[in-house]
Enzyme design. Sequence first.
Site, PDB file in Angstrom:
ATOM      1  N   ARG A  25      17.567 -99.721 -68.204  1.00  0.00           N
ATOM      2  CA  ARG A  25      18.451-100.814 -67.989  1.00  0.00           C
ATOM      3  C   ARG A  25      18.955-101.290 -69.625  1.00  0.00           C
ATOM      4  O   ARG A  25      20.149-101.110 -69.733  1.00  0.00           O
ATOM      5  CB  ARG A  25      17.448-101.994 -67.560  1.00  0.00           C
ATOM      6  CG  ARG A  25      18.301-103.289 -67.098  1.00  0.00           C
ATOM      7  CD  ARG A  25      18.822-104.212 -68.049  1.00  0.00           C
ATOM      8  NE  ARG A  25      17.884-104.665 -69.200  1.00  0.00           N
ATOM      9  CZ  ARG A  25      18.524-105.265 -69.951  1.00  0.00           C
ATOM     10  NH1 ARG A  25      19.808-105.777 -70.361  1.00  0.00           N
ATOM     11  NH2 ARG A  25      17.298-105.965 -71.037  1.00  0.00           N
ATOM     12  N   HIS A  76      14.864-103.098 -82.524  1.00  0.00           N
ATOM     13  CA  HIS A  76      15.702-102.223 -82.279  1.00  0.00           C
ATOM     14  C   HIS A  76      15.698-101.519 -83.751  1.00  0.00           C
ATOM     15  O   HIS A  76      14.999-102.198 -84.647  1.00  0.00           O
ATOM     16  CB  HIS A  76      17.108-102.896 -82.250  1.00  0.00           C
ATOM     17  CG  HIS A  76      17.452-103.262 -80.821  1.00  0.00           C
ATOM     18  ND1 HIS A  76      18.564-102.912 -80.135  1.00  0.00           N
ATOM     19  CD2 HIS A  76      16.666-103.893 -79.963  1.00  0.00           C
ATOM     20  CE1 HIS A  76      18.582-103.302 -78.885  1.00  0.00           C
ATOM     21  NE2 HIS A  76      17.377-103.773 -78.880  1.00  0.00           N
ATOM     22  N   CYS A  78      23.483-103.479 -78.191  1.00  0.00           N
ATOM     23  CA  CYS A  78      23.632-104.858 -77.707  1.00  0.00           C
ATOM     24  C   CYS A  78      25.088-105.279 -77.747  1.00  0.00           C
ATOM     25  O   CYS A  78      25.822-104.926 -78.817  1.00  0.00           O
ATOM     26  CB  CYS A  78      22.992-105.881 -78.603  1.00  0.00           C
ATOM     27  SG  CYS A  78      23.228-107.464 -77.942  1.00  0.00           S
TER      28      CYS A  78
END
Length: 306
Positions: free
Chosen positions: A19, A213, A244
Amino acid sequence: MDAQANLPQHVKIVEVGPRDGLQNEQQTIPAAVKVELIDRLGRAGFANIEAASFVSPKWVPQMATSAEVMAAIERRAGVIYSALTPNMQGFDAALAAGAGEVVIFGSASEAFSQKNINCSIAESIARFEGVAQAARERGLRLRGSISCAFGCPYQGEVPLHAVADVVGRMRELGCDEIDIADTIGVATPRKTQAVMLRAAQEFDLKRLSGHFHDTYGQALANIYASLEVGIAIFHSSVSGLGGCPYAKGATGNVATEDVLYLMQGLGIDTGIDLDIVVDAGQFISQHLGRKGASRAGNAIAAKRAG
C-alpha cells in the site's frame, strides 16, 4: 553489562510495501502483481500486511484495484490485512473487502494537514469519528497513523506538544495502535527518542509504532533508538518502496530486508523469514524494472547469485 539487555525480545514488523510503497509508483501495476507480492509476504510470516487503500482513485490511481486485490489474495490464518480508510465510504469498501484492520490518518503538522487533506488537524480527526465508531461496532482493529511527527516539508520543526496532542486525539477515538511517522525522513536518534517518549505519555508505549523513511539515511539508526526506549512495532516496506506524494524529495520507507537483517543481528525475534522477503523484494523490483533499494536484500541476492 549487556548493552542489549533492555531491548525488546520480540518485534512486530508491519509490512506496508503493497500500500504505502506502491501507491506512489507512476507506472500502472496490475492487480495480479500486487496479489503475488502480498501472497509472497504472507508466506514470509508477517502478522500484519498493509494491503489496500480505499481512497478516491482520482487522488491515488494506483490503489484503484484495491477491492480486486483483496478478493484475490491468499488469506493466511493469523495475518491481519489492513486497509487505509479516509471516510465512511472507504470504511464500507474495506469492510466489504474483508479488511481485518482499518487505518485512519492525521498529521502532527497543521501545514501538512492542509496540503495533504485540505483541512485542519482538528477537522481531520473529527472526520474519523464515524469510522472509529463503526470499526468498534464491527470488531475491526483500528490503527491511527500520524504523519510528519518529526518534521514537516512546509513548516519545518514540529513541536513535541503537537505530536502529543494528535496522539491523545487518536487515543480518544479508540485506536488499538498509533503509528508515529517520519514522513520525510528527517529524524535523527535523539529526536526520535524524545518524540517517542512524549507520545508514550499519551498512549501505551507497547502499542506505539515507528514508521521511518530513509531520506537522509537515518531510518535504521532511528529504529535502534526507538528500541532503546521500548518501541517494539515498526513499519517497513519490502525493497524500500515508497515515498510521499505530498512531501517533495521524500524517498522510500525503510526497507524491510534491512530491518530484518538488523533484528537478526540483535537477536530479536520477528517470526519473519528474511530469505522469502528478499525473494519478494527481487520479484517486485524486477517488475518495476529497477534495482531494489534494500542494501541487505541486494547483498543477499548477489551472494546467492555467486
